[in-house]
Design a protein around this motif. Sequence first.
Motif, PDB file in Angstrom:
ATOM      1  N   MET A   1       0.843  -1.185   0.000  1.00  0.00           N
ATOM      2  CA  MET A   1       0.000   0.000   0.000  1.00  0.00           C
ATOM      3  C   MET A   1       0.882   1.240   0.000  1.00  0.00           C
ATOM      4  N   ILE A   2       0.575   2.167  -0.875  1.00  0.00           N
ATOM      5  CA  ILE A   2       1.316   3.419  -0.959  1.00  0.00           C
ATOM      6  C   ILE A   2       0.721   4.411   0.031  1.00  0.00           C
ATOM      7  N   GLU A   3       1.583   4.951   0.871  1.00  0.00           N
ATOM      8  CA  GLU A   3       1.156   5.947   1.845  1.00  0.00           C
ATOM      9  C   GLU A   3       0.990   7.296   1.146  1.00  0.00           C
ATOM     10  N   PRO A   4       0.151   8.175   1.690  1.00  0.00           N
ATOM     11  CA  PRO A   4      -0.083   9.475   1.053  1.00  0.00           C
ATOM     12  C   PRO A   4       1.173  10.334   0.888  1.00  0.00           C
ATOM     13  N   ASN A   5       2.169  10.146   1.755  1.00  0.00           N
ATOM     14  CA  ASN A   5       3.381  10.966   1.678  1.00  0.00           C
ATOM     15  C   ASN A   5       4.459  10.335   0.807  1.00  0.00           C
ATOM     16  N   GLN A   6       4.141   9.255   0.111  1.00  0.00           N
ATOM     17  CA  GLN A   6       5.121   8.581  -0.731  1.00  0.00           C
ATOM     18  C   GLN A   6       4.823   8.813  -2.209  1.00  0.00           C
ATOM     19  N   THR A   7       5.899   8.970  -2.969  1.00  0.00           N
ATOM     20  CA  THR A   7       5.790   9.167  -4.405  1.00  0.00           C
ATOM     21  C   THR A   7       6.751   8.214  -5.092  1.00  0.00           C
ATOM     22  N   ALA A   8       6.347   7.686  -6.228  1.00  0.00           N
ATOM     23  CA  ALA A   8       7.221   6.817  -7.011  1.00  0.00           C
ATOM     24  C   ALA A   8       8.018   7.697  -7.971  1.00  0.00           C
ATOM     25  N   HIS A   9       9.228   8.052  -7.541  1.00  0.00           N
ATOM     26  CA  HIS A   9      10.109   8.913  -8.323  1.00  0.00           C
ATOM     27  C   HIS A   9      10.849   8.085  -9.368  1.00  0.00           C
ATOM     28  N   ILE A  10      11.137   8.691 -10.511  1.00  0.00           N
ATOM     29  CA  ILE A  10      11.919   8.046 -11.555  1.00  0.00           C
ATOM     30  C   ILE A  10      13.321   8.646 -11.523  1.00  0.00           C
ATOM     31  N   VAL A  11      14.313   7.765 -11.449  1.00  0.00           N
ATOM     32  CA  VAL A  11      15.711   8.175 -11.352  1.00  0.00           C
ATOM     33  C   VAL A  11      16.466   7.608 -12.549  1.00  0.00           C
ATOM     34  N   LYS A  12      17.262   8.455 -13.192  1.00  0.00           N
ATOM     35  CA  LYS A  12      18.071   8.055 -14.355  1.00  0.00           C
ATOM     36  C   LYS A  12      19.473   7.688 -13.887  1.00  0.00           C
TER      37      LYS A  12
END
Length: 78
Positions: A1-12
């Motif tokens: 479960m994704i918490e409201p304060n979490q974001t799936a960032h994309i890193v190169k």
Amino acid sequence: MIEPNQTAHIVKVSWCDEGMPNGRLTMFYAALTGSPEEAVELVRQAVKADAEVELTEARLSQDTAQAIDLLPGFARAL
């Protein structure tokens, strides 16, 4: 479960690879964290020490992060 304060960032991530035609290999990782800095650090710990690691402006939607089973505190190659 994704918490409201979490974001799936994309890193190169890119590094020198003599086996590639242009001499560099580039990959993208998704990291589910509370901040962009945490995402970069998480990916930096998972790749070669000489790799260039940089945050992109892209993000995964919550639906996509859940569909690929992205877990908080882990990075996944895309």
